[in-house]
Write a protein that holds these residues in place. Structure first.
Motif: not given
Length: 359
Positions: A170-179, A132-137
């Motif tokens: 919790i939602q991860t809206l403007a990023y993909r993938p969602q983890m 997640a850190t590497t992909l900035a998601t």
């Protein structure tokens, strides 16, 4: 499962460049040919999410080339995967953060899944955070429920917060993938379907051992460690502060020994030094799903409840008839655990002895 309540505020639409991300993935945790059960549980959950989204389930299996890896790929298909990404290299034989993270980020960037799920194990938590850190998601940890918001295809990841006193989605809206990560035994184990078919995509990354700083010097399997394996126990006898003093823990261990059970405790008992933290059940301990859970002297606070409420049968013992645990226990005994535990030990001992002689 009903659709989660919609988030308040402006209506969110996924940016166009992220709409190419599709499919629900599970990173299968395996060590030396042994698959962690949480990965199979997550394949069942991924199947539900993918069906709502109208996409496929992907499983990622990493390791050194071996017959075990081929078997695991087949197992993943049997438990719900449509496509298995088999990632092989000698450097992936044992888990190390650097090569696993490097390979997974490349695979994700190439194949673009919209959801990636991992088990909230020692390995899974380490790898999930690195990816997640590497992909900035975004990454939602220790989820107890997963669902899909139909209007924007976002993952609704629910987890306890504020020490387990509240649940938040919790939602991860403007990023993909969602983890998201999920603890073992939180989700039900799906049935295996040997009639299912799927396809396997072979991926061979370019890794050089000399570029990897960390080295594996030894491997000690969990089963060889002298620790309680609560997550895999069929019967658990758990103790709370209602037992009064540490000497009374003997009554819990006596009953567990007769039943062939594991012993669990609440967080206050660990903090008091009555037991080690590998026996703690609850939000900050282990999540369990045994066939029988006996709770002795446990009030039923939410922090403990979230770790054991999905047990098949919960038997609660408490002197307080208004104790919270009776609200969700299947069976309850109002009385002194110090008297009831020895009586149960004696009764079960005699009954099991008769059954053994009859057999």
């Amino acid at each position: 499962m009903s659709e989660p309540s919609k988030p308040q505020g402006r209506k969110f639409q996924l940016p166009e460049h992220l709409k190419v991300y599709q499919n629900v993935w599970v990173i299968v945790e395996q060590e030396r040919g042994i698959v962690h059960s949480v990965s199979l549980e997550l394949l069942g959950e991924a199947r539900k999410l993918a069906d709502k989204l109208g996409v496929e389930v992907g499983a990622v299996v990493l390791g050194a080339e071996s017959p075990d890896l081929n078997r695991i790929c087949g197992d993943a298909i049997g438990y719900g995967a449509d496509i298995v990404y088999k990632v092989t290299d000698p450097a992936l034989a044992d888990y190390r953060t650097d090569p696993y993270c490097r390979v997974m980020t490349e695979v994700v960037n190439t194949h673009k899944p919209e959801i990636v799920l991992l088990g909230a194990t020692t390995l899974g938590r380490d790898l999930a955070g690195a990816i997640a850190t590497t992909l900035a998601t975004g990454l939602t940890a220790d989820c107890t429920e997963l669902d899909i918001y139909a209007d924007n295809r976002s993952l609704a990841a629910t987890r306890p917060t504020f020490g387990g006193t509240l649940l938040c989605t919790i939602q991860t809206l403007a990023y993909r993938p969602q983890m998201a990560t999920v603890r073992p035994r939180v989700m039900a184990m799906p049935d295996r379907d040997d009639a299912r078919t799927g396809r396997v995509v072979e991926i061979r990354p370019v890794l050089r051992e000399e570029d990897i700083v960390t080295k594996v010097l030894n491997f000690i399997a969990d089963r060889e460690q002298n620790e309680a394996q609560l997550a895999f126990a069929d019967i658990i006898v758990s103790a709370g502060k209602g037992l009064g003093k540490v000497e009374n823990m003997k009554l819990v261990f006596d009953l567990a020994r007769v039943l062939g059970a594991e012993v669990g405790v609440t967080r206050p008992l660990v903090q008091a030094g009555w037991a080690t933290n590998d026996r703690q059940v609850g939000q900050t301990g282990k999540t369990v799903r045994p066939k029988l859970y006996i709770a002795a002297g446990i009030s039923g606070a939410i922090q403990h409840r979230v770790g054991m409420e999905k047990s098949d049968l919960i038997l609660a013992i408490n002197t307080d008839p208004n104790a919270t645990i009776f609200d969700f226990a299947h069976l309850g005994l109002v009385g002194d655990a110090l008297k009831i535990l020895p009586a149960l030990t004696d009764a079960f001992g005699r009954r099991l002895s008769v059954n053994r002689m009859a057999g």
